[in-house]
Design an enzyme around this catalytic site. Structure first.
Site, mmCIF file in Angstrom:
data_model
loop_
_atom_site.group_PDB
_atom_site.id
_atom_site.type_symbol
_atom_site.label_atom_id
_atom_site.label_comp_id
_atom_site.label_asym_id
_atom_site.label_seq_id
_atom_site.Cartn_x
_atom_site.Cartn_y
_atom_site.Cartn_z
ATOM 1 N N ARG A 1 0.860 -1.179 0.000
ATOM 2 C CA ARG A 1 0.000 0.000 0.000
ATOM 3 C C ARG A 1 0.898 1.230 0.000
ATOM 4 N NH1 ARG A 1 -2.083 3.025 4.708
ATOM 5 N NH2 ARG A 1 -3.701 4.432 3.958
ATOM 6 N N HIS B 1 -2.630 11.386 0.589
ATOM 7 C CA HIS B 1 -2.199 11.010 1.936
ATOM 8 C C HIS B 1 -1.670 12.293 2.587
ATOM 9 C CE1 HIS B 1 -0.836 7.409 4.466
ATOM 10 N NE2 HIS B 1 -0.340 8.435 5.120
ATOM 11 N N GLU C 1 -7.038 8.663 6.044
ATOM 12 C CA GLU C 1 -7.378 9.287 7.327
ATOM 13 C C GLU C 1 -8.069 10.637 7.154
ATOM 14 O OE1 GLU C 1 -4.050 9.269 10.096
ATOM 15 O OE2 GLU C 1 -4.063 7.090 10.226
ATOM 16 N N ASN D 1 -7.258 2.400 9.760
ATOM 17 C CA ASN D 1 -5.974 2.395 10.451
ATOM 18 C C ASN D 1 -6.311 2.243 11.928
ATOM 19 O OD1 ASN D 1 -5.109 2.978 7.910
ATOM 20 N ND2 ASN D 1 -4.446 5.082 8.351
ATOM 21 N N TYR E 1 -4.676 1.760 15.895
ATOM 22 C CA TYR E 1 -3.548 1.679 16.832
ATOM 23 C C TYR E 1 -3.976 1.621 18.290
ATOM 24 C CZ TYR E 1 -0.748 2.998 12.782
ATOM 25 O OH TYR E 1 -0.164 3.026 11.543
ATOM 26 N N GLU F 1 -3.602 -0.032 8.195
ATOM 27 C CA GLU F 1 -2.448 0.259 9.050
ATOM 28 C C GLU F 1 -2.685 -0.348 10.419
ATOM 29 O OE1 GLU F 1 -1.322 4.377 9.432
ATOM 30 O OE2 GLU F 1 -1.501 4.733 7.273
#
Ligand SMILES: *[C@@H]1O[C@H](CO)[C@@H](O)[C@H](O)[C@H]1NC(C)=O
Ligand SMILES: *[C@@H]1O[C@H](CO)[C@@H](O)[C@H](O)[C@H]1NC(C)=O
Ligand SMILES: *[C@@H]1O[C@H](CO)[C@@H](O)[C@H](O)[C@H]1NC(C)=O
Ligand SMILES: *[C@@H]1O[C@H](CO)[C@@H](O)[C@H](O)[C@H]1NC(C)=O
Ligand SMILES: *[C@@H]1O[C@H](CO)[C@@H](O)[C@H](O)[C@H]1NC(C)=O
Length: 528
Positions: free
Chosen positions: A96, A140, A186, A331, A333, A400
């Site tokens: 990616r 991005h 994002e 994504n 985390y 991600e």
């Protein structure tokens, strides 16, 4: 868990040691790694590339948070063959990456840069020749500076047309080989960081007590602009999808998605106030985009709290936005406990953060580095169940996931191995639960100039010593571990034992009402 089930698991696990295997996944499930153009390409002033808003932001000092820029980055522009070779050796199914709009169309609109076109054709051809699927993001964070200067970029509706033209060029030139397109990375972080809190390019925000201690913006309006920027991202995305479906879908058979930074949002207590606050936080972060994509309008909680500052879709816009994603890229985390905060809505100077009416308590890790995230597979699982229950079973790519460490920490990155191991190990259960996850990408393939840490923090599978002019890539233990997993090799039981140590998690005691700001604040405290 009943004793019987527990005994069964022990019986199954003990004789075979680490049970994690590629065979636990459906054959079409993809494993890959991610990067983005500004962070890896380098060659910022070469071959006709012009600056993006991220170049400008980095050169102005990254909001005084961390030094450096990605003018040279990892120099993937010159080293793409070497990098693709590494990917092949590792056994990645997919890579990616993102296209730099100002490299391909330096003015944002107008002529195509032939050298830019050549570069992406070379990279894509190299990947295809090795059997690695390209998964391509169009923006991005790196909007051409020219469009920011001309009409303030995403704040203006004019972006919709220019983005669609850019997407058209990408579909036309690369769509014979690229089947997975993500329009924006994002979008929610970009709208918050760029237009509400001001910690990201283009650094627009209004002076207000909720933010001015951390960031000062010379222009912008946090009360209105984050909502406008998002509105235009949604329209630009939908317009590009519409174009693709009309002009390219028949021949190219590709898929178009959108990417969001996601967090698990869990009520701090079982009071009905905290339960609705958790739902509201999820609406403001995820529903802001997903409600329009799935239902054609913004969440009711946002309409209620934001009022007339929330833009309205016309009937035809709503119809165009609704159904315009073939997949969602997430994504992931970290996660938060959410507490209701009705006082926030009494503040006169309203902005996106205040409008949410919540306080968030981070679930932080307790690793060796203050940068590390807590590894909480249950929270990812909970988030995915909540998305499925709210939005239906849309195809999801985990675009991600990974662990943050200090840049120059050891090549033996046990904490990253543990993170990847634990999340990947949790996926088969998530799939058995019927959740439509199609692939998993590690952020990041290389150590890159990080959005919230520059060259101080790193997420890479490969280390790059930035003081070595050859920028040699050195595999960390995590690269070896991931590669062994992907190549179906037995995972060293020592690694399993090691990653099972130190599983503890502490809850931070600080409250904030903006999860992304909390990550930034934490970053600044830990590096000072
Ligand atoms: C932001 O825009 C709103 C609505 O136009 C206006 O009332 C407010 O004064 C503006 N705030 C700033 C800081 O410019
Ligand atoms: C922002 O400006 C205010 C008022 O001038 C000042 O007190 C504050 O320290 C500044 N913040 C940063 C991060 O520079
Ligand atoms: C909330 O209720 C659930 C289900 O009854 C329980 O498992 C959980 O521990 C409770 N959470 C808190 C914070 O009290
Ligand atoms: C976790 O962090 C806390 C606070 O820094 C510390 O007191 C504790 O010893 C740590 N626990 C482990 C297992 O490292
Ligand atoms: C990492 O190490 C290199 C080489 O010793 C040094 O130049 C660089 O400043 C270090 N980076 C950080 C963030 O400590």
């Amino acid at each position: 868990m009943s004793m019987k089930v527990f005994a069964l698991i022990v019986l199954v696990l003990v004789p075979f040691g680490d049970a994690l295997s590629r065979d636990d996944f459906p054959p079409h499930f993809l494993f890959g790694a991610s990067t983005s153009a500004y962070q890896v390409e380098g060659a910022a002033n070469e071959d006709g590339r012009k600056p993006s808003i991220w170049d400008t932001f980095a050169h102005a000092g990254n909001a005084n948070k961390y030094p450096g820029n990605a003018d040279t980055g990892c120099d993937q522009y010159h080293k793409y063959k070497e990098d693709v070779q590494l990917m092949t050796k590792m056994g990645l199914d997919a890579y990616r990456f993102s296209i730099s709009w100002p490299r391909l169309i330096p003015g944002g609109k107008g002529p195509i840069n032939p050298k830019g076109l050549q570069y992406y054709n070379n990279l894509i051809n190299e990947l295809i020749s090795q059997g690695i699927q390209p998964h391509v993001t169009l923006v991005h964070f790196d909007l051409p500076q020219a469009l920011e200067d001309e009409y303030e970029g995403w704040v203006s509706r004019r972006i919709v047309k220019d983005f669609t033209t850019y997407a058209d060029v990408c579909f036309r030139e690369f769509g014979d080989r690229v089947k997975y397109w993500t329009t924006v990375n994002e979008g929610n972080v970009f709208a918050d960081g760029g237009y509400n809190s001001g910690f990201l390019p283009p650094q627009r925000c209004s002076p207000s007590s909720t933010r001015s201690l951390l960031f000062n913006c010379s222009r912008g309006n946090s009360s209105t602009e984050p909502y406008l920027a998002t509105h235009h991202m949604l329209l630009a995305h939908a317009s590009a999808t519409n174009l693709y479906r009309k002009k390219y879908q028949d021949r190219q058979h590709g898929f178009i998605g959108f990417n969001l930074l996601t967090f698990g949002y869990f009520p701090l207590t079982n009071t009905s106030e905290d339960i609705s606050a958790a739902k509201r936080a999820q609406d403001f972060y995820i529903g802001w985009f997903l409600n329009p994509f799935i239902f054609g309008e913004y969440p009711d909680t946002m309409k209620k709290n934001v009022g007339s500052r929330l833009p309205i879709f016309s009937k035809s816009e709503s119809n165009m936005v609704k159904g315009s994603i073939d997949f969602l890229g997430i994504n992931y985390y970290s996660s938060f406990y959410v507490k209701d905060n009705p006082d926030s809505l009494q503040i006169k100077d309203r902005d996106y953060t205040v409008d949410m009416g919540v306080k968030l308590q981070s679930i932080f890790g307790n690793g060796t580095s203050p940068h590390e995230f807590a590894v909480l597979p249950w929270a990812l699982h909970g988030l995915l169940v909540s998305l499925r229950n709210t939005y239906g079973n849309i195809p999801i790519y985990i675009h991600e996931n990974g662990q943050q460490t200090d840049w120059n920490s050891s090549l033996e990155d046990w904490s990253r191995v543990k993170c990847l191991h634990d999340y990947i190990e949790s996926l088969p259960d998530i799939l058995r639960n019927g959740i439509n996850v199609r692939g998993y990408f590690v952020w990041s393939f290389l150590d890159v100039f990080e959005l919230l840490g520059g060259y101080e923090s790193s997420f890479g599978l490969h280390y790059i010593d930035m003081s070595d002019p050859t920028l040699r890539r050195q595999p960390k233990l995590s690269a070896v571990w991931y590669s062994n997993f992907l190549n179906g090799k037995t995972i060293d039981p020592m690694i399993t034992m090691e990653v099972q140590k130190n599983p503890s998690v502490v809850l931070s005691t600080t409250f904030s009402n903006n999860p992304i700001l909390q990550m930034v604040q934490r970053k600044s405290t830990s590096s000072s």
